[in-house]
Design a protein around this motif. Sequence first.
Motif, PDB file in Angstrom:
ATOM      1  N   LYS A  33     -11.877 -33.020 -11.201  1.00 16.72           N
ATOM      2  CA  LYS A  33     -11.359 -33.244  -9.850  1.00 16.72           C
ATOM      3  C   LYS A  33     -11.024 -34.691  -9.544  1.00 16.72           C
ATOM      4  N   ASP A  34     -11.811 -35.614 -10.053  1.00 15.78           N
ATOM      5  CA  ASP A  34     -11.654 -37.023  -9.724  1.00 15.78           C
ATOM      6  C   ASP A  34     -10.281 -37.529 -10.185  1.00 15.78           C
ATOM      7  N   GLU A  35      -9.541 -38.166  -9.295  1.00 15.47           N
ATOM      8  CA  GLU A  35      -8.179 -38.613  -9.587  1.00 15.47           C
ATOM      9  C   GLU A  35      -8.142 -39.629 -10.735  1.00 15.47           C
ATOM     10  N   THR A  36      -9.121 -40.527 -10.781  1.00 20.54           N
ATOM     11  CA  THR A  36      -9.178 -41.501 -11.874  1.00 20.54           C
ATOM     12  C   THR A  36      -9.387 -40.789 -13.202  1.00 20.54           C
ATOM     13  N   VAL A  38      -8.555 -37.705 -13.867  1.00 17.32           N
ATOM     14  CA  VAL A  38      -7.310 -36.987 -14.163  1.00 17.32           C
ATOM     15  C   VAL A  38      -6.308 -37.944 -14.804  1.00 17.32           C
ATOM     16  N   ASP A  39      -6.244 -39.167 -14.318  1.00 17.20           N
ATOM     17  CA  ASP A  39      -5.367 -40.174 -14.926  1.00 17.20           C
ATOM     18  C   ASP A  39      -5.772 -40.451 -16.373  1.00 17.20           C
ATOM     19  N   PRO A  58      -0.451 -35.648  -7.110  1.00 17.53           N
ATOM     20  CA  PRO A  58      -1.724 -36.365  -6.978  1.00 17.53           C
ATOM     21  C   PRO A  58      -2.696 -35.606  -6.077  1.00 17.53           C
ATOM     22  N   GLY A  59      -3.974 -35.784  -6.361  1.00 14.03           N
ATOM     23  CA  GLY A  59      -5.000 -35.168  -5.529  1.00 14.03           C
ATOM     24  C   GLY A  59      -5.392 -33.767  -5.943  1.00 14.03           C
ATOM     25  N   HIS A  60      -4.730 -33.212  -6.947  1.00 14.34           N
ATOM     26  CA  HIS A  60      -5.086 -31.882  -7.427  1.00 14.34           C
ATOM     27  C   HIS A  60      -5.895 -32.001  -8.716  1.00 14.34           C
TER      28      HIS A  60
END
Length: 100
Positions: A33-36, A38-39, A58-60
């Motif tokens: 879940k965490d955007e970082t 995911v990056d 973003p945010g998904h």
Amino acid sequence: MNRASGRLIEHATMSMELLRQLAFCEVFPVLVKDETSVDHLRVLRAAGMVEAQLPDEPGHPAWVHGVTGVGRAMLRADDARKVLELRGSRQMAAHRALTR
């Protein structure tokens, strides 16, 4: 895919740390879940180290389906590098002790 079918990864600070966490997962898919994080998954997937379904927006969250052979090989190489560094620092310390 539902959330109950895998483990949730909340946050990882670096790509290799995330890869290591994923390598120890016993059940896939894993929800990230965490955007970082995911990056970091984007980097790992681009390098061929994980199989993952990444969000378009973003945010998904992302779903990781597994760590590839390349990813596992990279972890083994990272472990070997750490062992060699440790061995080198021990040898340097022993040398300094002998030359004093």
